[in-house]
Design a protein around this motif. Structure first.
Motif, PDB file in Angstrom:
ATOM      1  N   VAL A   1       1.142  -1.207  -0.096  1.00 10.17           N
ATOM      2  CA  VAL A   1       0.161   0.259   0.088  1.00 10.17           C
ATOM      3  C   VAL A   1       0.916   1.304  -0.272  1.00 10.17           C
ATOM      4  CG1 VAL A   1      -1.889   1.453   1.075  1.00 10.17           C
ATOM      5  CG2 VAL A   1      -1.765  -1.205   0.852  1.00 10.17           C
ATOM      6  N   VAL A   2       1.649   1.352   0.925  1.00  3.74           N
ATOM      7  CA  VAL A   2       3.079   2.637   0.928  1.00  3.74           C
ATOM      8  C   VAL A   2       3.501   2.650  -0.906  1.00  3.74           C
ATOM      9  CG1 VAL A   2       4.874   3.275   2.356  1.00  3.74           C
ATOM     10  CG2 VAL A   2       2.930   1.849   3.350  1.00  3.74           C
TER      11      VAL A   2
ATOM     12  N   ASP B   1       2.285   1.324  -3.494  1.00  8.55           N
ATOM     13  CA  ASP B   1       1.311   2.086  -4.783  1.00  8.55           C
ATOM     14  C   ASP B   1       1.477   3.147  -4.512  1.00  8.55           C
ATOM     15  OD1 ASP B   1       1.311  -0.429  -5.454  1.00  8.55           O
ATOM     16  OD2 ASP B   1      -0.689  -1.029  -4.683  1.00  8.55           O
ATOM     17  N   ILE B   2       1.441   3.794  -3.390  1.00 10.23           N
ATOM     18  CA  ILE B   2       1.033   5.393  -3.369  1.00 10.23           C
ATOM     19  C   ILE B   2       2.338   6.274  -3.651  1.00 10.23           C
ATOM     20  CG2 ILE B   2       0.781   7.453  -1.522  1.00 10.23           C
ATOM     21  CD1 ILE B   2      -1.120   5.089   0.223  1.00 10.23           C
TER      22      ILE B   2
ATOM     23  N   SER C   1       2.795   6.042  -7.538  1.00  6.50           N
ATOM     24  CA  SER C   1       1.612   7.183  -8.018  1.00  6.50           C
ATOM     25  C   SER C   1       2.345   7.954  -8.762  1.00  6.50           C
ATOM     26  CB  SER C   1       0.319   6.480  -7.849  1.00  6.50           C
ATOM     27  OG  SER C   1      -0.074   5.453  -7.750  1.00  6.50           O
ATOM     28  N   LEU C   2       2.547   8.970  -7.401  1.00  4.37           N
ATOM     29  CA  LEU C   2       3.171  10.343  -6.807  1.00  4.37           C
ATOM     30  C   LEU C   2       4.951  10.360  -8.225  1.00  4.37           C
ATOM     31  CD1 LEU C   2       2.323  10.763  -3.135  1.00  4.37           C
ATOM     32  CD2 LEU C   2       1.368  11.859  -5.065  1.00  4.37           C
TER      33      LEU C   2
ATOM     34  N   ALA D   1       7.001  12.344  -2.512  1.00  3.59           N
ATOM     35  CA  ALA D   1       5.249  12.383  -2.053  1.00  3.59           C
ATOM     36  C   ALA D   1       5.455  14.221  -2.290  1.00  3.59           C
ATOM     37  CB  ALA D   1       5.284  12.364  -0.105  1.00  3.59           C
TER      38      ALA D   1
END
Length: 132
Positions: A24-25, A27-28, A31-32, A113
């Motif tokens: 999950v971490v 993937d974020i 994506s960024l 991020a």
């Protein structure tokens, strides 16, 4: 294969939780990081070539091990594969944390991020901006 392993062996819930958290971490973060491709002005035909080159270089760099602190940070900024491995090992080794193990993982995540969140605001979402 994963289903077979789950049926024939005992399942460690801590390992599954670590794998899901890492997935999950990352993937974020990925994506960024991919917003750079979304705002770039390149032809549609060149995007697969760039992505394939990135995958090949990333896989080649994922086996690289370094003790140099700055090179490790740079490697994690460039290679999402290496960063994923480091995030997983950082989550798994919670009792053995030091500044040398935490900074090369958290600094690239924070930079990606911040840059990704800034660039997401600039990504065109209307159908007027079609690549061609």
């Amino acid at each position: 294969m994963a289903i077979y392993q789950g049926i024939t062996h005992s399942i460690n819930s801590l390992v599954i939780l670590i794998l899901l958290t890492t997935a999950v971490v990352m993937d974020i973060i990925v994506s960024l990081a991919s917003t750079i491709i979304l705002i770039s002005r390149m032809k549609l035909s060149s995007i697969p070539m760039i992505l394939t080159t990135y995958i090949i270089v990333g896989l080649a760099l994922s086996g690289l091990q370094t003790n140099n602190f700055l090179l490790h940070i740079l490697l994690n900024m460039v290679s999402m594969y290496t960063l994923t491995i480091d995030v997983g090992s950082l989550i798994y080794q919670q009792g053995n944390l030091s500044i040398v193990t935490v900074v090369p993982v958290l600094l690239p995540i924070i930079v990606i991020a911040i840059v990704g969140l800034i660039l997401v605001k600039k990504v065109p979402v209307s159908s007027i901006h079609v690549r061609g």
